[in-house]
Design a protein around this motif. Structure first.
Motif, PDB file in Angstrom:
ATOM      1  N   PHE A 112     112.457   6.936   7.003  1.00 36.19           N
ATOM      2  CA  PHE A 112     112.244   5.525   7.321  1.00 36.19           C
ATOM      3  C   PHE A 112     112.299   5.402   8.844  1.00 36.19           C
ATOM      4  O   PHE A 112     113.355   5.211   9.440  1.00 36.19           O
ATOM      5  N   LEU A 113     111.140   5.560   9.458  1.00 36.83           N
ATOM      6  CA  LEU A 113     111.028   5.712  10.903  1.00 36.83           C
ATOM      7  C   LEU A 113     111.189   4.378  11.621  1.00 36.83           C
ATOM      8  O   LEU A 113     110.661   3.353  11.177  1.00 36.83           O
ATOM      9  N   SER A 114     111.881   4.422  12.741  1.00 36.81           N
ATOM     10  CA  SER A 114     111.975   3.239  13.598  1.00 36.81           C
ATOM     11  C   SER A 114     110.645   3.021  14.320  1.00 36.81           C
ATOM     12  O   SER A 114     109.765   3.900  14.308  1.00 36.81           O
ATOM     13  N   GLU A 115     110.502   1.874  14.939  1.00 38.23           N
ATOM     14  CA  GLU A 115     109.266   1.611  15.703  1.00 38.23           C
ATOM     15  C   GLU A 115     109.065   2.664  16.782  1.00 38.23           C
ATOM     16  O   GLU A 115     107.952   3.137  17.003  1.00 38.23           O
ATOM     17  N   GLU A 159     105.995   5.271  17.230  1.00 38.79           N
ATOM     18  CA  GLU A 159     105.210   5.324  18.466  1.00 38.79           C
ATOM     19  C   GLU A 159     105.188   6.731  19.045  1.00 38.79           C
ATOM     20  O   GLU A 159     104.198   7.159  19.635  1.00 38.79           O
ATOM     21  N   GLU A 160     106.313   7.467  18.880  1.00 42.15           N
ATOM     22  CA  GLU A 160     106.421   8.826  19.404  1.00 42.15           C
ATOM     23  C   GLU A 160     106.439   9.818  18.239  1.00 42.15           C
ATOM     24  O   GLU A 160     107.284  10.704  18.160  1.00 42.15           O
ATOM     25  N   ASP A 199      94.647   7.548  13.755  1.00 40.92           N
ATOM     26  CA  ASP A 199      95.367   6.322  13.403  1.00 40.92           C
ATOM     27  C   ASP A 199      96.787   6.702  12.985  1.00 40.92           C
ATOM     28  O   ASP A 199      96.988   7.317  11.940  1.00 40.92           O
ATOM     29  N   ASP A 200      97.783   6.336  13.802  1.00 44.54           N
ATOM     30  CA  ASP A 200      99.163   6.729  13.493  1.00 44.54           C
ATOM     31  C   ASP A 200      99.978   5.598  12.872  1.00 44.54           C
ATOM     32  O   ASP A 200     101.210   5.662  12.823  1.00 44.54           O
ATOM     33  N   GLU A 201      99.310   4.580  12.336  1.00 40.82           N
ATOM     34  CA  GLU A 201     100.010   3.482  11.673  1.00 40.82           C
ATOM     35  C   GLU A 201     100.154   3.791  10.183  1.00 40.82           C
ATOM     36  O   GLU A 201      99.174   4.100   9.499  1.00 40.82           O
ATOM     37  N   PHE A 202     101.377   3.680   9.676  1.00 36.62           N
ATOM     38  CA  PHE A 202     101.637   3.958   8.263  1.00 36.62           C
ATOM     39  C   PHE A 202     101.313   2.717   7.437  1.00 36.62           C
ATOM     40  O   PHE A 202     102.195   1.972   7.008  1.00 36.62           O
TER      41      PHE A 202
END
Length: 232
Positions: free
Chosen positions: A118-121, A125-126, A174-177
């Motif tokens: 559960f990745l933070s913003e 981003e990184e 595209d790195d948006e989940f």
């Protein structure tokens, strides 16, 4: 027949799961580099049949002109043939279920749910795919995170596994989940904790005692030199 669903892709009825395996391994080498993450890790390996397995020859011609983007275009999906979602196909990953502080408790597995990556913003981003639990080949080598995995015992040592998560099409830049998947593996048995060739049985038992709360529930199996701990 178990299926996996990629929400809003061109196949609302999902895709047949051709192979699913559940096993585990120990992480213990170079413990300083592990930064306190040594322990027992579960591994999943899932492969689908070809995306278009259930299509007729006319389906692509009839539907392709209506689709708006890669996620909804059958012709794009079919370029990549099928999906592999795995913690071990490309690297030795997985998700930790037992540690020095909280050894794995087999008796508590029934009904247990794990939330993984559960990745933070900032982490999104990184994005560092070396640190996520699973790799995925979907529309190229993409990314998966925000996994929710629940185990339900069905009989003796057989379990149903309900698994959902999110995907990012990083191969396309595209790195948006923003894409969801879900599946229910109706009945699967644990294939065991694999023991690497470079440690002795005695060393393996030490790791088992360290990361499992009740080692007596496991037994060592040696199948033509391939060793693993399995449920009794």
């Amino acid at each position: 027949m178990d299926r996996i669903y990629f929400v809003d892709n061109p196949w609302p009825n999902g895709h047949r799961i051709a192979r699913f395996e559940w096993r585990a391994h120990f992480k213990y080498e170079e413990e300083e580099a592990l930064e306190g993450k040594a322990g027992l890790y579960f591994d999943f390996h899932l492969e689908t049949a070809d995306y278009d397995e259930d299509d007729s020859e006319d389906d692509l011609e009839e539907e392709d002109h209506e689709e708006a983007d890669d996620w909804q275009a059958k012709i794009v999906w079919n370029n990549y043939h099928s999906c592999t979602l795995s913690s071990e196909a490309w690297d030795n990953k997985g998700f930790r279920v037992g540690s020095d502080q909280a050894p794995f408790d087999l008796a508590a597995l029934d009904g247990m749910e794990f939330k993984i990556d559960f990745l933070s913003e900032k982490q999104q981003e990184e994005l560092n795919l070396d640190l996520t639990a699973f790799d995925v080949y979907l529309l190229g080598h993409d990314a998966s995170a925000f996994h929710e995995i629940k185990f339900t015992k069905t009989e003796h040592q057989t379990y149903q596994i309900d698994w959902k998560g999110k995907l990012a099409l990083v191969y396309a830049g595209d790195d948006e989940f923003k894409y969801d998947f879900h599946t229910s593996i109706s009945s699967v048995s644990f294939s065991g904790i694999t023991i690497p060739d470079d440690i002795t049985d005695e060393a393996a038992y030490i790791l088992l005692s360290r990361f499992v709360s009740n080692p007596a529930l496991f037994e060592l199996q040696n199948d033509h030199g391939e060793r693993r701990f399995i449920f009794k």
